[in-house]
Motif scaffolding. Structure first.
Motif, PDB file in Angstrom:
ATOM      1  N   GLY A  42      -2.541  -5.810   0.422  1.00  0.00           N
ATOM      2  CA  GLY A  42      -3.295  -5.639  -0.816  1.00  0.00           C
ATOM      3  C   GLY A  42      -2.659  -6.380  -1.981  1.00  0.00           C
ATOM      4  N   LEU A  88     -12.179   0.649   2.066  1.00  0.00           N
ATOM      5  CA  LEU A  88     -11.095  -0.159   2.629  1.00  0.00           C
ATOM      6  C   LEU A  88     -10.934   0.124   4.126  1.00  0.00           C
ATOM      7  CD1 LEU A  88      -8.946  -2.243   2.045  1.00  0.00           C
ATOM      8  CD2 LEU A  88      -7.386  -0.389   1.413  1.00  0.00           C
ATOM      9  N   THR A 128      -2.164  -1.454  -0.952  1.00  0.00           N
ATOM     10  CA  THR A 128      -1.350  -2.484  -1.586  1.00  0.00           C
ATOM     11  C   THR A 128      -0.206  -2.878  -0.661  1.00  0.00           C
ATOM     12  OG1 THR A 128      -1.895  -1.536  -3.721  1.00  0.00           O
ATOM     13  CG2 THR A 128      -0.015  -3.028  -3.645  1.00  0.00           C
ATOM     14  N   SER A 185     -10.171 -11.619   2.399  1.00  0.00           N
ATOM     15  CA  SER A 185      -9.987 -10.210   2.765  1.00  0.00           C
ATOM     16  C   SER A 185      -9.952 -10.054   4.281  1.00  0.00           C
ATOM     17  CB  SER A 185     -11.134  -9.380   2.157  1.00  0.00           C
ATOM     18  OG  SER A 185     -11.111  -8.060   2.633  1.00  0.00           O
ATOM     19  N   TYR A 227      -3.333 -10.142  -1.547  1.00  0.00           N
ATOM     20  CA  TYR A 227      -4.757 -10.410  -1.803  1.00  0.00           C
ATOM     21  C   TYR A 227      -5.010 -10.492  -3.314  1.00  0.00           C
ATOM     22  CZ  TYR A 227      -9.826  -9.565  -1.932  1.00  0.00           C
ATOM     23  OH  TYR A 227     -11.168  -9.650  -2.176  1.00  0.00           O
ATOM     24  N   SER A 252       0.376  -1.741   2.937  1.00  0.00           N
ATOM     25  CA  SER A 252      -0.095  -0.986   4.103  1.00  0.00           C
ATOM     26  C   SER A 252       1.069  -0.538   4.964  1.00  0.00           C
ATOM     27  CB  SER A 252      -1.009  -1.867   4.957  1.00  0.00           C
ATOM     28  OG  SER A 252      -2.157  -2.252   4.260  1.00  0.00           O
TER      29      SER A 252
END
Lengths: 319, 319
Positions: free
Chosen positions: B169, B267, B148, B237, B172, B150
């Motif tokens: 994250g 991920l 979420t 992504s 996104y 990074s």
């Protein structure tokens, strides 16, 4: 009693959230202007709702059975009807022509100006403002239209060669509406110019670190005490505008000395300030460029008499 | 009947959306592991709710009156109690010590590991994973923790010198939850590797144009037919991961040959793929680094017997 001048054209800049409407006489001179919150988000995607919406917006202007010409999101698949796109590069004066879509309106056909597209971008409404800018001789510099989806346009001799889109306004609203950055932001208040400039400088100087990192700084800085909750909105505003400008300059491939800013005064002032920090001056014309563009297209389409481009067509329209 | 081995320590990696809990014997060997969806967003900001939540998570493990040590967002102002931050640079093995906060739990004190902060960033939970990475000898390369928010961390000899955060994250999820990009995205389906790679390449090659522009391309490309609605999620992504990587490399100031990836397999595989397109290899350790870090800190805090860093402490804890 002086005879009332009849409305010859209703021109509409009909966008996502609002509709700006103009009543014009046969010479293209404004008789009235209205702004209504009846954007396509409000009217909806059912084409049948649009004649009634137009009647609400234009009201008594329609009594004279004027011609009706509209640009903007009203000509999208989510609006009245999809008027399609012209491919860039496009000579803006040619937006009138067979690609203008006519749909039945409350008092006759309504003409919808097509948008413009590239491989990576679309615009609807801005093409008509850009035509107005070209007609006003404002197209030597890049033209910047700040907003929900800001556009940076390159024009050459009245031809829109390419444009760049940045979802600056949408992301700003989204980040302050929900999510972890909004959690640390105080409600809107007085503008904090120092916070705005701080965000702008950070965006200009550290753009290489990426927006995913710079935006999140707004939250982290509050948590470590180097930004106040009351400053988050302006810090973010400066940061996002700086990020838009940095990206657009890279897209342009050169650093212009000046750009033309088209849009509301407050927002353009924010852009002028960040552009200044980047060493670029900005000119904001006073003219209503959408109106200038719509009047020109109306003459091209013979919805108004007079030579296209003439602001003072003298022939009366025969009805 | 063999005697049951008592639980000497309950170690918790207690984050925003979930809690991973471990029961350990006095040698620091796992007796059990659980993952519960009782993150601090679910438990809430009332400290009084946490003893009950811990009882739900750790359940019968608490019958042995073990020591309890927790890292992560549970030690934030929105969690059980604010355990504060250590300032980077920080020797990770020193996270244990007077800055560990003790709060009353259901069967004795609960020890909360502090987070780490810089002028522009904060972390909670990752510092314990990074300690685990350092103890495992994985800290020669930059350590990347995708998620979420990074984190990219630089470590030298067990010291966390600096880190970089990217809200990849979160953005996104936000972009696909609402707004004009989400409007053109089909519901989640099969992964589309070509769309993912296309977004990644666009993000790597055109990062200078800025994320405000590149993200919006996902919408425009659907409108002009060069991207299918089913491809929007993976395009986005790839694009966002590429943008994170590009920004983090600029922050690092050099291009490493290899990075260490810490996180879930799917991920990390996405990150490995984009890193590969950027010419960087990635190593993902099999070890549970949060557990390694927690066991080390527990020994430092004398919550477990044995020399810190020893995986096989032989002394039994006297109770």
């Amino acid at each position: 009693m002086a005879q009332r001048t009849p409305v010859a054209l209703v021109a509409l800049d009909w966008g996502t959230s609002s509709c700006r409407a103009y009543a014009l006489d046969a010479d293209g001179q404004p008789l009235g202007q209205r702004n209504r919150p009846l954007g396509i988000l409000t009217v909806g995607a059912d084409p049948a709702a649009y004649p009634q919406a137009l009647a609400e917006i234009a009201g008594d202007w329609l009594d004279d059975s004027p011609a009706v010409l509209a640009c903007g999101m009203v000509g999208s698949a989510r609006g009245w009807q999809d008027a399609g796109y012209r491919e860039a590069p496009v000579a803006l004066a040619d937006l009138a022509g067979p690609s203008v879509l006519s749909v039945p309106g409350p008092v006759g056909p309504v003409h919808l100006v097509p948008g413009v597209r590239t491989v990576t971008g679309v615009m609807r409404g801005e093409e008509t403002q850009l035509l107005g800018a070209a007609l006003t001789g404002l197209d030597d510099d890049p033209v910047v239209l700040p907003g929900t989806h800001s556009k940076w346009a390159q024009l050459t001799g009245g031809t829109l060669t390419d444009f760049h889109t940045a979802m600056t306004g949408e992301l700003y609203a989204m980040l302050l509406d929900r999510g972890t950055v909004s959690q640390v932001a105080a409600p809107p208040g007085e503008q904090d110019r120092a916070a705005f400039d701080g965000g702008a400088r950070r965006g200009l100087e550290r753009s290489a670190h990426g927006l995913l990192s710079l935006v999140f700084e707004a939250r982290s800085r509050v948590l470590v005490g180097s930004l106040q909750p009351e400053q988050v909105r302006d810090f973010l505003s400066g940061l996002l505008i700086a990020a838009e400008i940095t990206g657009a300059l890279a897209w342009l491939g050169q650093r212009p000395q000046q750009v033309t800013l088209v849009g509301g005064e407050d927002l353009c002032e924010r852009y002028r300030r960040v552009l200044g920090l980047a060493g670029i001056s900005a000119h904001r014309p006073e003219e209503d460029l959408a109106l200038t563009g719509l009047v020109h297209l109306a003459r091209e389409l013979r919805l108004l008499p007079g030579a296209p481009g003439s602001e003072q067509g003298s022939r009366r329209r025969s009805r």
